[in-house]
Scaffold this motif. Structure first.
Motif, mmCIF file in Angstrom:
data_model
loop_
_atom_site.group_PDB
_atom_site.id
_atom_site.type_symbol
_atom_site.label_atom_id
_atom_site.label_comp_id
_atom_site.label_asym_id
_atom_site.label_seq_id
_atom_site.Cartn_x
_atom_site.Cartn_y
_atom_site.Cartn_z
ATOM 1 N N HIS A 3 -5.231 1.430 -7.108
ATOM 2 C CA HIS A 3 -5.731 0.015 -7.009
ATOM 3 C C HIS A 3 -5.238 -0.196 -5.249
ATOM 4 N N VAL A 4 -4.214 -0.471 -5.782
ATOM 5 C CA VAL A 4 -2.724 -1.016 -4.939
ATOM 6 C C VAL A 4 -3.265 -0.277 -4.082
ATOM 7 N N ILE A 5 -3.263 1.549 -3.854
ATOM 8 C CA ILE A 5 -2.853 2.183 -2.263
ATOM 9 C C ILE A 5 -4.443 2.058 -1.828
ATOM 10 N N GLN A 6 -4.479 1.345 -2.647
ATOM 11 C CA GLN A 6 -6.617 1.286 -0.890
ATOM 12 C C GLN A 6 -6.929 0.418 -0.213
ATOM 13 N N ALA A 7 -5.913 -0.716 -1.604
ATOM 14 C CA ALA A 7 -5.746 -2.929 -0.901
ATOM 15 C C ALA A 7 -5.007 -2.355 -0.204
ATOM 16 N N LEU A 8 -3.986 -1.537 -0.318
ATOM 17 C CA LEU A 8 -2.787 -1.766 1.113
ATOM 18 C C LEU A 8 -3.864 -1.182 2.524
ATOM 19 N N GLY A 9 -3.981 0.178 1.844
ATOM 20 C CA GLY A 9 -5.047 0.717 3.488
ATOM 21 C C GLY A 9 -5.594 0.206 4.121
ATOM 22 N N SER A 10 -6.699 -0.726 3.216
ATOM 23 C CA SER A 10 -7.085 -1.649 3.946
ATOM 24 C C SER A 10 -6.887 -3.143 4.329
ATOM 25 N N VAL A 11 -5.656 -3.793 4.015
ATOM 26 C CA VAL A 11 -5.526 -4.962 4.825
ATOM 27 C C VAL A 11 -4.024 -3.934 5.917
ATOM 28 N N PHE A 12 -3.696 -3.290 5.969
ATOM 29 C CA PHE A 12 -3.039 -2.836 6.786
ATOM 30 C C PHE A 12 -3.518 -1.892 8.346
ATOM 31 N N ALA A 13 -4.493 -2.082 7.499
ATOM 32 C CA ALA A 13 -5.860 -0.676 9.114
ATOM 33 C C ALA A 13 -5.278 -2.165 10.520
ATOM 34 N N ILE A 14 -5.447 -1.332 11.693
ATOM 35 C CA ILE A 14 -4.764 -2.565 13.032
ATOM 36 C C ILE A 14 -5.667 -3.432 12.400
ATOM 37 N N LEU A 357 -10.419 -4.762 -4.624
ATOM 38 C CA LEU A 357 -10.495 -6.160 -4.020
ATOM 39 C C LEU A 357 -9.858 -7.418 -4.159
ATOM 40 N N VAL A 358 -9.384 -7.320 -5.608
ATOM 41 C CA VAL A 358 -8.699 -8.422 -5.858
ATOM 42 C C VAL A 358 -7.004 -7.811 -5.586
ATOM 43 N N TYR A 359 -6.242 -6.926 -5.555
ATOM 44 C CA TYR A 359 -5.742 -6.733 -4.703
ATOM 45 C C TYR A 359 -5.406 -6.872 -3.548
ATOM 46 N N THR A 360 -6.027 -6.842 -2.744
ATOM 47 C CA THR A 360 -6.658 -6.591 -1.790
ATOM 48 C C THR A 360 -6.770 -7.741 -1.079
ATOM 49 N N ILE A 361 -7.168 -9.149 -1.959
ATOM 50 C CA ILE A 361 -7.282 -10.498 -1.459
ATOM 51 C C ILE A 361 -5.707 -11.187 -1.965
ATOM 52 N N PHE A 362 -4.955 -10.509 -2.672
ATOM 53 C CA PHE A 362 -3.594 -10.978 -3.165
ATOM 54 C C PHE A 362 -2.736 -10.424 -1.968
ATOM 55 N N ILE A 363 -2.698 -9.100 -1.068
ATOM 56 C CA ILE A 363 -2.154 -8.605 -0.510
ATOM 57 C C ILE A 363 -2.338 -9.507 1.606
ATOM 58 N N ALA A 364 -3.851 -9.275 1.530
ATOM 59 C CA ALA A 364 -4.353 -10.332 2.316
ATOM 60 C C ALA A 364 -3.626 -11.835 2.185
ATOM 61 N N MET A 365 -3.197 -12.277 0.972
ATOM 62 C CA MET A 365 -3.023 -14.167 1.469
ATOM 63 C C MET A 365 -1.646 -13.742 1.622
ATOM 64 N N ILE A 366 -0.428 -12.925 1.355
ATOM 65 C CA ILE A 366 0.941 -12.847 1.807
ATOM 66 C C ILE A 366 0.502 -12.323 2.860
ATOM 67 N N VAL A 367 0.185 -11.044 3.341
ATOM 68 C CA VAL A 367 0.435 -11.318 5.586
ATOM 69 C C VAL A 367 0.063 -12.404 5.792
ATOM 70 N N SER A 368 -0.964 -12.868 5.092
ATOM 71 C CA SER A 368 -1.714 -14.308 6.380
ATOM 72 C C SER A 368 -0.559 -14.832 6.433
ATOM 73 N N SER A 369 0.119 -15.563 5.126
ATOM 74 C CA SER A 369 1.431 -16.559 4.763
ATOM 75 C C SER A 369 2.041 -16.046 5.880
ATOM 76 N N VAL A 370 3.016 -14.293 5.858
ATOM 77 C CA VAL A 370 3.664 -14.459 7.330
ATOM 78 C C VAL A 370 3.103 -14.136 8.450
ATOM 79 N N ALA A 371 1.724 -14.269 8.852
ATOM 80 C CA ALA A 371 1.170 -14.669 10.040
ATOM 81 C C ALA A 371 1.495 -15.652 10.165
ATOM 82 N N MET A 372 0.935 -17.042 9.462
ATOM 83 C CA MET A 372 1.428 -18.180 9.423
ATOM 84 C C MET A 372 2.434 -18.899 10.240
ATOM 85 N N LEU A 373 3.813 -17.429 9.054
ATOM 86 C CA LEU A 373 4.979 -18.150 9.430
ATOM 87 C C LEU A 373 5.301 -17.885 11.035
ATOM 88 N N ILE A 374 4.938 -16.597 11.194
ATOM 89 C CA ILE A 374 5.056 -15.721 12.613
ATOM 90 C C ILE A 374 4.366 -16.710 13.916
#
Length: 508
Positions: A3-14, A357-374
């Motif tokens: 599930h984590v690998i699938q979530a990573l693939g979903s969030v890190f798609a361009i 989907l749960v792991y997708t939300i977790f990863i999306a939140m982390i990526v969004s936080s990094v995007a906010m910082l940048i």
């Protein structure tokens, strides 16, 4: 791991990463403009996600939420106007730092600790969500009333040098909060025959008027010419990184940790939200700090407390939404609609039926936080240049944005008049040196205390003893009493110290 690998693939798609960065950028804009909020941002983009996959659509909404919550610090620091209710306490030290020429540093502190607070709340969401939510769901009217009373006792710490003025401001805030249809029995109060007043005053219009309009009036009063404000001149040449040292970062970690914990815990409780958590965290930080007497004069401690708490509230508000299907605030109520729009029902089964989907939300939140910082780091130089805009050009733009934002809340001209009225109230506060924070706490927490008092008395068959015998509410009421005694003693000690200093000065 599957599930984590699938979530990573979903969030890190361009495509998804691009949408997340756009969502964060738009959210920052909504948070920075007075009158626009995270609620508006998420609500406006909800239909846009309809044709997307659930993971991508909810990731965008999460990005908007995170960006808008953090974006409020920009106008709070630069203009002393909280872009969102969650940034009210950021004004208290952020703007004084700007006036001392430390605006970029204040922005840098706010940005970094917004990021840290968000990351800590994500960890709380991932690690302790189910257990925390089980405790929060047990809270009833007795507990909510006790929490509101305890929070109201913190007014003393925000009263500044005059306890009387602080209490007056708090009581006035409670009085304005009673306007409209009463809870429980629906009695009409203080409307004077005006239909628009039956719904009471919108929190956002009160904040925009109290801070934004009053600041416009106060600043306009000081302007003698059309030249640039000398205080606002800021050079970015001397600013490195985020404008503060690694040593200062380490020193603020305990403050950040406690404030983030408060933000998460308050975020879990439905109906309270970041509008309360940032003020409560600021007050608690001020009480426990050795530099508490400097709060309000321009120290980074206050910004750290406020920004850590309001961003930590994001993960806190998502905990009851994802584990129990109960929205923690207005934004998560819209997110609940987003889940349902994609055919997903939040709740205990979400973690088993939609683990990806749960792991997708977790990863999306982390990526969004990094995007906010940048985005906010590279925008730091742009934000700071706003300080160099001549005030005679900036003030009319602010006024127009405030009016448009107020009208956009409910499409009512009445809300425009509301911000003007509260702008006058805020200006009078400035003139008579009365603090704004107690008014805001009274306005937000007063109705909450009244509603749950009446509901609690109904549960207890009219007996107040139910509030004392309940373990959680009884504990908070004891803490409230202790807070009153402690504040009174501190005020007495400070008064004695000031008198002794005056006597010494007279003798010299």
């Amino acid at each position: 791991m599957e599930h984590v690998i699938q979530a990573l693939g979903s969030v890190f798609a361009i495509q998804t990463l691009l949408f997340i960065f756009i969502g964060v950028a738009v959210g920052i804009l909504f948070g920075a403009v007075p009158g626009l909020t995270a609620v508006m941002a998420v609500a406006l983009f909800l239909p846009v996600t309809y044709g997307m996959s659930p993971g991508v659509g909810i990731s965008i909404l999460i990005a908007l939420y995170i960006g808008a919550t953090s974006g409020g610090l920009i106008s709070a620091i630069l203009l002393k106007i909280p872009g969102t209710p969650s940034s009210v306490a950021t004004c208290f030290d952020g703007h004084p730092m700007m006036e001392k020429g430390e605006g970029p540093k204040a922005l840098g502190v706010g940005i970094v600790f917004s990021f840290v607070g968000t990351i800590l709340s994500i960890l709380a969401l991932m690690l302790v969500a189910p257990n925390l939510a089980k405790v929060a769901i047990k809270f009833g009217p007795h507990e909510y009333f006790a929490i509101a009373i305890f929070s109201l006792t913190l007014i003393a710490a925000l009263s500044g040098k005059s306890m009387i003025k602080g209490i007056f401001a708090g009581v006035l805030g409670i009085a304005f909060g009673t306007v409209g249809i009463a809870p429980v029995d629906a009695a009409v109060r203080f409307t004077f025959g005006t239909n628009e007043l039956k719904g009471g005053f919108n929190t956002l219009t009160v904040l925009v008027g109290l801070f934004a309009i009053s600041e416009v009036i106060k600043t306009a009063e000081k302007i003698k010419s059309a030249s640039k404000d000398e205080v606002a001149q800021v050079s970015m040449k001397s600013i490195k990184g985020f404008g503060f040292s690694w040593k200062e970062f380490r020193e603020q970690l305990p403050n950040c940790g406690l404030s983030s914990l408060l933000g998460v815990c308050i975020g879990i409780l439905p109906g309270i939200g970041a509008a309360t958590s940032n003020i409560v965290a600021y007050t608690v930080s001020k009480k426990r700090s050795k530099r508490g007497h400097l709060y309000g004069t321009g120290v980074i401690d206050g910004i750290v407390a406020s920004e850590s708490a309001n961003n930590a509230g994001i993960g806190g508000a998502l905990i009851p939404l994802m584990t129990l299907g109960i929205p923690g605030d207005a934004v998560t109520a819209i997110l609940l609609g987003g889940f349902m729009l994609h055919g997903i029902q939040p709740g205990p089964l979400l973690f088993t039926n939609n683990a990806t989907l749960v792991y997708t939300i977790f990863i999306a939140m982390i990526v969004s936080s990094v995007a906010m910082l940048i985005l906010e780091f590279y925008g730091l130089r742009i934000f700071s240049q706003l300080l160099n805009v001549p005030k005679h050009l900036l003030l009319p733009i602010i006024l127009v944005l405030c009016v448009v934002g107020a009208f956009g809340i409910n499409s009512r001209v009445f809300d425009v008049w509301t911000i003007l009225v509260f702008g006058l109230v805020g200006y009078l506060f400035v003139k008579f040196k009365a603090p704004h924070a107690p008014f805001i706490m009274g306005f937000i927490l007063g109705p909450m205390a009244e509603t749950n008092l009446r509901r609690g008395l109904m549960f207890s068959e009219g007996k107040f003893s139910g509030f004392l015998t309940n373990p959680i509410s009884g504990t908070f009421l004891v803490l409230a009493l202790a807070s009153i005694v402690w504040s009174a003693a501190s005020h007495y000690r400070n008064s004695r110290r000031d008198q002794e200093m005056l006597v010494v000065e007279d003798e010299e």
